[in-house]
Write a protein that holds these residues in place. Structure first.
Motif, PDB file in Angstrom:
ATOM      1  N   HIS A  17      13.466 -36.694  31.694  1.00 42.63           N
ATOM      2  CA  HIS A  17      12.077 -36.591  32.119  1.00 42.63           C
ATOM      3  C   HIS A  17      11.370 -37.941  32.035  1.00 42.63           C
ATOM      4  O   HIS A  17      10.595 -38.299  32.931  1.00 42.63           O
ATOM      5  CB  HIS A  17      11.343 -35.559  31.258  1.00 42.63           C
ATOM      6  N   ILE A  18      11.629 -38.698  30.984  1.00 41.31           N
ATOM      7  CA  ILE A  18      11.013 -40.020  30.859  1.00 41.31           C
ATOM      8  C   ILE A  18      11.430 -40.913  32.026  1.00 41.31           C
ATOM      9  O   ILE A  18      10.608 -41.621  32.621  1.00 41.31           O
ATOM     10  CB  ILE A  18      11.396 -40.659  29.510  1.00 41.31           C
ATOM     11  N   GLY A  19      12.717 -40.862  32.393  1.00 44.97           N
ATOM     12  CA  GLY A  19      13.194 -41.642  33.521  1.00 44.97           C
ATOM     13  C   GLY A  19      12.518 -41.241  34.826  1.00 44.97           C
ATOM     14  O   GLY A  19      12.138 -42.095  35.639  1.00 44.97           O
ATOM     15  N   ILE A  20      12.351 -39.941  35.031  1.00 41.29           N
ATOM     16  CA  ILE A  20      11.700 -39.446  36.248  1.00 41.29           C
ATOM     17  C   ILE A  20      10.228 -39.851  36.263  1.00 41.29           C
ATOM     18  O   ILE A  20       9.685 -40.219  37.312  1.00 41.29           O
ATOM     19  CB  ILE A  20      11.845 -37.917  36.340  1.00 41.29           C
ATOM     20  N   GLN A  21       9.581 -39.815  35.110  1.00 39.37           N
ATOM     21  CA  GLN A  21       8.171 -40.201  35.038  1.00 39.37           C
ATOM     22  C   GLN A  21       7.983 -41.672  35.406  1.00 39.37           C
ATOM     23  O   GLN A  21       6.983 -42.041  36.031  1.00 39.37           O
ATOM     24  CB  GLN A  21       7.618 -39.944  33.631  1.00 39.37           C
TER      25      GLN A  21
END
Length: 215
Positions: free
Chosen positions: A178-182
């Motif tokens: 999720h952090i990467g997608i954000q």
């Protein structure tokens, strides 16, 4: 009607708002049912679930009340990143919940801090809230005076709180993804604002993205 034309239509925006709101209302309902079925659980567990349910309802209301955008990101990748980033971490709520006191207390703290940060941010962002990259206006008041994406910071704190409630190796992996997608969402959003809001270039030159002195 092609994808870009459809995304600019009023019907498309209303449908997306409705579907987005229904998703978070469903999550809030699931949390409420789970709380109702486990009233004998330790109070930290119940408190963390209650705070999470309130957060889901708040997101549903924000999506329903957002204003129309004046520009949308082109292509499918920004939309895919937005939808995966918006909905993937909240599927954690369907997994088994931990009953340990410490993770639930930490979860409650994260959800409360993230929710308060989101409320403060929304007070200045107003109806410019959105899930997919969209250009409405450049907000420079409140937390936007210091960082460009305070709402993403608030959301990530809440997601951390959710992971603590459902702590497993799988949920930790979801958090990292999720952090990467954000990060991708932030870059797409900034590109859109640069192209559609002339004042954004001078604004972004003097602000950090999410963490002062880091990024």
């Amino acid at each position: 009607m092609n994808t870009i034309a459809l995304s600019k239509s009023g019907s498309y925006d209303r449908i997306m708002r409705l579907l987005g709101s229904l998703w978070f209302m469903l999550l809030a309902l699931c949390v409420a049912v789970r709380v109702g079925a486990s009233l004998t659980d330790p109070w930290p567990s119940l408190l963390s679930s209650f705070c999470l349910g309130i957060f889901y309802m708040l997101l549903a209301l924000l999506i329903m009340s957002r204003s129309p955008a004046k520009a949308h990101a082109d292509g499918l990748l920004p939309r895919i990143a937005a939808f995966v980033g918006s909905y993937l971490p909240w599927t954690i709520s369907f997994l088994g919940k931990t009953d340990d006191t410490l993770p639930n207390l930490a979860s409650t703290a994260c959800v409360l801090v993230g929710t308060i940060m989101m409320l403060v941010t929304i007070r200045h962002l107003g109806r410019s809230f959105s899930l997919v990259p969209q250009a409405r206006s450049v907000v420079q008041t409140g937390p936007y005076r210091w960082i460009k994406h305070p709402l993403y910071v608030a959301e990530e704190i809440v997601v951390l709180g959710v992971v603590l409630q459902y702590l497993t190796p799988v949920t930790v992996i979801v958090l990292v993804l999720h952090i990467g997608i954000q990060v991708c969402r932030i870059l797409y959003e900034e590109d859109l604002l640069r192209r559609n809001c002339p004042e954004y270039s001078s604004y972004e030159a003097s602000r950090w993205r999410v963490i002062p002195y880091v990024w």
